[in-house]
Design a protein around this motif. Structure first.
Motif, PDB file in Angstrom:
ATOM      1  N   VAL A 102     -65.607  21.224  59.160  1.00  0.00           N
ATOM      2  CA  VAL A 102     -67.197  21.700  59.022  1.00  0.00           C
ATOM      3  C   VAL A 102     -67.492  22.201  60.428  1.00  0.00           C
ATOM      4  CG1 VAL A 102     -69.654  20.755  59.360  1.00  0.00           C
ATOM      5  CG2 VAL A 102     -67.931  20.893  57.451  1.00  0.00           C
ATOM      6  N   ASN A 103     -66.509  21.038  61.855  1.00  0.00           N
ATOM      7  CA  ASN A 103     -66.427  21.558  62.708  1.00  0.00           C
ATOM      8  C   ASN A 103     -65.785  22.778  63.480  1.00  0.00           C
ATOM      9  OD1 ASN A 103     -66.589  21.028  66.024  1.00  0.00           O
ATOM     10  ND2 ASN A 103     -64.436  20.893  65.409  1.00  0.00           N
ATOM     11  N   ALA A 104     -64.746  22.963  62.269  1.00  0.00           N
ATOM     12  CA  ALA A 104     -63.944  24.409  62.894  1.00  0.00           C
ATOM     13  C   ALA A 104     -64.723  25.738  62.060  1.00  0.00           C
ATOM     14  CB  ALA A 104     -62.665  24.024  61.736  1.00  0.00           C
ATOM     15  N   ALA A 105     -64.934  24.770  61.098  1.00  0.00           N
ATOM     16  CA  ALA A 105     -66.335  26.168  60.225  1.00  0.00           C
ATOM     17  C   ALA A 105     -67.955  26.614  61.318  1.00  0.00           C
ATOM     18  CB  ALA A 105     -66.849  26.333  59.071  1.00  0.00           C
ATOM     19  N   MET A 106     -67.890  25.737  62.401  1.00  0.00           N
ATOM     20  CA  MET A 106     -68.902  25.846  63.257  1.00  0.00           C
ATOM     21  C   MET A 106     -70.536  25.210  62.555  1.00  0.00           C
ATOM     22  SD  MET A 106     -67.290  27.114  65.822  1.00  0.00           S
ATOM     23  CE  MET A 106     -66.573  27.851  66.328  1.00  0.00           C
ATOM     24  N   GLY A 107     -69.767  24.278  61.438  1.00  0.00           N
ATOM     25  CA  GLY A 107     -71.234  23.623  61.008  1.00  0.00           C
ATOM     26  C   GLY A 107     -71.594  22.530  62.036  1.00  0.00           C
ATOM     27  N   MET A 108     -72.580  21.347  61.626  1.00  0.00           N
ATOM     28  CA  MET A 108     -73.077  20.859  62.473  1.00  0.00           C
ATOM     29  C   MET A 108     -72.225  19.458  62.428  1.00  0.00           C
ATOM     30  SD  MET A 108     -77.128  19.086  62.613  1.00  0.00           S
ATOM     31  CE  MET A 108     -77.249  20.323  63.008  1.00  0.00           C
ATOM     32  N   ILE A 109     -71.721  18.932  63.600  1.00  0.00           N
ATOM     33  CA  ILE A 109     -71.210  17.307  63.569  1.00  0.00           C
ATOM     34  C   ILE A 109     -72.291  16.542  64.487  1.00  0.00           C
ATOM     35  CG2 ILE A 109     -68.987  17.920  62.438  1.00  0.00           C
ATOM     36  CD1 ILE A 109     -69.021  17.574  65.991  1.00  0.00           C
ATOM     37  N   CYS A 110     -71.060  15.436  64.580  1.00  0.00           N
ATOM     38  CA  CYS A 110     -72.171  14.871  65.435  1.00  0.00           C
ATOM     39  C   CYS A 110     -71.209  13.969  65.605  1.00  0.00           C
ATOM     40  CB  CYS A 110     -72.139  12.609  65.205  1.00  0.00           C
ATOM     41  SG  CYS A 110     -72.566  12.001  65.836  1.00  0.00           S
ATOM     42  N   ALA A 111     -70.398  14.310  66.971  1.00  0.00           N
ATOM     43  CA  ALA A 111     -69.148  14.154  68.076  1.00  0.00           C
ATOM     44  C   ALA A 111     -69.490  12.689  68.313  1.00  0.00           C
ATOM     45  CB  ALA A 111     -69.359  15.383  69.776  1.00  0.00           C
ATOM     46  N   THR A 112     -68.205  12.190  68.089  1.00  0.00           N
ATOM     47  CA  THR A 112     -67.467  10.481  68.440  1.00  0.00           C
ATOM     48  C   THR A 112     -66.175  10.502  68.455  1.00  0.00           C
ATOM     49  OG1 THR A 112     -67.124  10.396  65.690  1.00  0.00           O
ATOM     50  CG2 THR A 112     -69.510   9.916  66.718  1.00  0.00           C
ATOM     51  N   PRO A 113     -65.881  10.920  69.695  1.00  0.00           N
ATOM     52  CA  PRO A 113     -66.521  11.260  71.377  1.00  0.00           C
ATOM     53  C   PRO A 113     -66.948  12.238  71.365  1.00  0.00           C
ATOM     54  CG  PRO A 113     -64.492  10.168  71.590  1.00  0.00           C
ATOM     55  CD  PRO A 113     -64.786  10.139  70.079  1.00  0.00           C
ATOM     56  N   THR A 114     -65.690  13.256  70.761  1.00  0.00           N
ATOM     57  CA  THR A 114     -65.866  14.558  70.760  1.00  0.00           C
ATOM     58  C   THR A 114     -65.569  15.357  69.217  1.00  0.00           C
ATOM     59  OG1 THR A 114     -63.698  14.732  71.091  1.00  0.00           O
ATOM     60  CG2 THR A 114     -64.504  14.481  72.845  1.00  0.00           C
ATOM     61  N   ALA A 115     -66.748  16.434  69.291  1.00  0.00           N
ATOM     62  CA  ALA A 115     -66.158  17.459  68.539  1.00  0.00           C
ATOM     63  C   ALA A 115     -64.771  17.857  67.623  1.00  0.00           C
ATOM     64  CB  ALA A 115     -67.315  19.100  68.579  1.00  0.00           C
ATOM     65  N   GLY A 116     -63.981  17.920  68.845  1.00  0.00           N
ATOM     66  CA  GLY A 116     -62.774  17.446  68.173  1.00  0.00           C
ATOM     67  C   GLY A 116     -61.579  16.555  67.708  1.00  0.00           C
ATOM     68  N   SER A 117     -62.435  15.179  67.126  1.00  0.00           N
ATOM     69  CA  SER A 117     -62.318  14.008  67.147  1.00  0.00           C
ATOM     70  C   SER A 117     -63.165  13.497  66.261  1.00  0.00           C
ATOM     71  CB  SER A 117     -61.919  13.102  68.257  1.00  0.00           C
ATOM     72  OG  SER A 117     -63.097  12.810  69.236  1.00  0.00           O
ATOM     73  N   ALA A 118     -63.967  14.107  66.243  1.00  0.00           N
ATOM     74  CA  ALA A 118     -65.170  13.761  65.120  1.00  0.00           C
ATOM     75  C   ALA A 118     -65.147  13.409  63.877  1.00  0.00           C
ATOM     76  CB  ALA A 118     -66.451  14.441  65.543  1.00  0.00           C
ATOM     77  N   GLY A 119     -64.104  13.362  62.924  1.00  0.00           N
ATOM     78  CA  GLY A 119     -63.735  12.987  61.693  1.00  0.00           C
ATOM     79  C   GLY A 119     -63.106  11.680  61.526  1.00  0.00           C
ATOM     80  N   VAL A 120     -62.818  11.162  62.804  1.00  0.00           N
ATOM     81  CA  VAL A 120     -62.552   9.635  62.906  1.00  0.00           C
ATOM     82  C   VAL A 120     -63.099   8.641  62.553  1.00  0.00           C
ATOM     83  CG1 VAL A 120     -60.945   7.809  63.610  1.00  0.00           C
ATOM     84  CG2 VAL A 120     -60.022  10.878  63.993  1.00  0.00           C
ATOM     85  N   VAL A 121     -64.365   8.144  63.333  1.00  0.00           N
ATOM     86  CA  VAL A 121     -64.870   7.549  63.207  1.00  0.00           C
ATOM     87  C   VAL A 121     -66.236   7.767  61.614  1.00  0.00           C
ATOM     88  CG1 VAL A 121     -67.500   6.522  64.107  1.00  0.00           C
ATOM     89  CG2 VAL A 121     -65.210   6.797  65.504  1.00  0.00           C
ATOM     90  N   PRO A 122     -66.615   8.211  61.354  1.00  0.00           N
ATOM     91  CA  PRO A 122     -67.265   8.821  60.429  1.00  0.00           C
ATOM     92  C   PRO A 122     -65.800   8.380  59.386  1.00  0.00           C
ATOM     93  CG  PRO A 122     -67.529  10.932  61.440  1.00  0.00           C
ATOM     94  CD  PRO A 122     -67.064  10.300  61.953  1.00  0.00           C
ATOM     95  N   GLY A 123     -64.991   8.930  59.201  1.00  0.00           N
ATOM     96  CA  GLY A 123     -64.021   8.802  58.044  1.00  0.00           C
ATOM     97  C   GLY A 123     -64.077   7.023  57.974  1.00  0.00           C
ATOM     98  N   VAL A 124     -63.897   6.456  59.024  1.00  0.00           N
ATOM     99  CA  VAL A 124     -63.348   5.102  58.581  1.00  0.00           C
ATOM    100  C   VAL A 124     -65.139   4.317  58.179  1.00  0.00           C
ATOM    101  CG1 VAL A 124     -62.680   2.519  59.699  1.00  0.00           C
ATOM    102  CG2 VAL A 124     -61.341   4.929  59.886  1.00  0.00           C
ATOM    103  N   LEU A 125     -65.970   4.762  58.446  1.00  0.00           N
ATOM    104  CA  LEU A 125     -66.917   4.045  58.550  1.00  0.00           C
ATOM    105  C   LEU A 125     -67.502   4.418  56.934  1.00  0.00           C
ATOM    106  CD1 LEU A 125     -70.163   3.064  58.772  1.00  0.00           C
ATOM    107  CD2 LEU A 125     -70.184   5.184  59.398  1.00  0.00           C
ATOM    108  N   LEU A 126     -67.644   5.454  56.650  1.00  0.00           N
ATOM    109  CA  LEU A 126     -68.573   6.178  55.173  1.00  0.00           C
ATOM    110  C   LEU A 126     -67.229   5.887  53.941  1.00  0.00           C
ATOM    111  CD1 LEU A 126     -69.133   9.913  55.850  1.00  0.00           C
ATOM    112  CD2 LEU A 126     -71.062   7.635  55.722  1.00  0.00           C
ATOM    113  N   ALA A 127     -65.911   5.852  54.466  1.00  0.00           N
ATOM    114  CA  ALA A 127     -65.052   5.092  53.299  1.00  0.00           C
ATOM    115  C   ALA A 127     -65.131   3.466  52.605  1.00  0.00           C
ATOM    116  CB  ALA A 127     -63.834   5.126  54.196  1.00  0.00           C
ATOM    117  N   PHE A 128     -65.149   2.858  53.681  1.00  0.00           N
ATOM    118  CA  PHE A 128     -65.139   1.407  54.155  1.00  0.00           C
ATOM    119  C   PHE A 128     -66.251   1.208  53.280  1.00  0.00           C
ATOM    120  CE2 PHE A 128     -61.415   1.924  56.251  1.00  0.00           C
ATOM    121  CZ  PHE A 128     -60.776   0.204  55.011  1.00  0.00           C
TER     122      PHE A 128
END
Length: 291
Positions: A102-128
């Motif tokens: 979604v970030n690469a498609a210019m969609g809205m994400i929450c930078a955690t801590p940056t846009a390029g690394s925005a998937g790690v924290v929500p990935g772990v959080l949402l799954a667990f």
């Protein structure tokens, strides 16, 4: 205001509370906002993460056309086959990839801590949070714990690939997610600090080498890598395994290594994978330039 991870852990131990609670109290103190206002802001961040992951799973394509639909493939894999590890692990990968697509498609994400690394924290959080059937409050606390470790890393080192390579982006995000996962699973503040250190240890020296200068290749898949690294670090910390190098010294090491990295591997799109034959061809095809 805490200035180190050691101080953060000591405060949590002294006050017999979680790291998340220490971070919330600091936000109240430094911002002058009420607890309700701070929780509402973090709720908005959480909702943004959930929306990005859900959108990515449906399938999105980047504006360059280089990447997309890998999260959808992971979801299909989950739905149709017996996975090698377990569903929670693959879900975490799926949510991480979805967010960064979604970030690469210019969609809205929450930078955690940056846009390029925005998937790690929500990935772990949402799954667990699905695995643990976590409440909304517990999910918010996960994010405050992650934020506390990110706060120290940003202040004492760096969190951008342009400054310190991908170790500063995916490395920081992976450490943040590992620490927060430990706390969500009932681990101690000290175990959370070891999980953070172990995760960052594993990614020290990682180059930031986006092909064609776009935050797509290898960035999206590195978010999945950072996610798996966070989970393994949390598992080790919860098992009682400690990082021989204290977390603050790992952060300091990341800073020193980042400062010594050549510019070619600090988000310039010149070195590393961007400098391969294929990487150069892609840049030429997209922009008509030789890198």
């Amino acid at each position: 205001m805490f200035e180190s991870i050691e101080e953060l852990v000591q405060r949590a131990q002294l006050n017999q509370c979680t790291i998340a609670e220490i971070m919330i109290r600091q936000e109240i103190e430094t911002s002058g906002r009420s607890r309700a206002e701070i929780m509402n802001q973090m709720t908005l961040n959480l909702e943004t993460m959930e929306a990005a992951a859900a959108k990515g799973i449906q399938g999105v394509r980047s504006h360059s056309g280089l990447t997309g639909y890998d999260a959808k493939k992971l979801q299909t894999y989950l739905d149709q086959k017996t996975v090698l590890t377990d569903n929670t692990f693959v879900k975490a990968l799926c949510y991480a990839v979805a967010t960064n697509e979604v970030n690469a498609a210019m969609g809205m994400i929450c930078a955690t801590p940056t846009a390029g690394s925005a998937g790690v924290v929500p990935g772990v959080l949402l799954a667990f949070s699905e695995k643990f059937r976590s409440s909304r409050e517990e999910m918010l606390h996960f994010l405050f714990t992650a934020a506390a470790f990110g706060f120290v890393t940003a202040n004492n080192a760096m969190i951008s690939g342009a400054e310190g390579g991908c170790q500063a982006e995916i490395g920081s995000a992976s450490g943040m997610a590992a620490a927060a996962l430990v706390e969500m699973a009932g681990g101690t503040p000290e175990q959370a600090s070891h999980a953070f250190a172990i995760a960052l240890n594993n990614l020290i020296g990682l180059a930031c080498d986006p092909v064609a200068g776009l935050v797509e290749i290898p960035c999206i898949k590195r978010n999945a890598g950072g996610t798996s690294n966070a989970i393994s670090a949390a598992e080790m910390a919860l098992a009682g395994i400690e990082s021989e190098i204290p977390a603050d010294e790992v952060v300091e090491t990341m800073y020193r290594v980042g400062r010594s990295m050549p510019a070619d591997i600090r988000e310039t799109g010149i070195g590393g994978l961007a400098g391969t034959k294929t990487g150069k061809r892609i840049a030429k095809e997209l922009f008509g330039i030789d890198r």
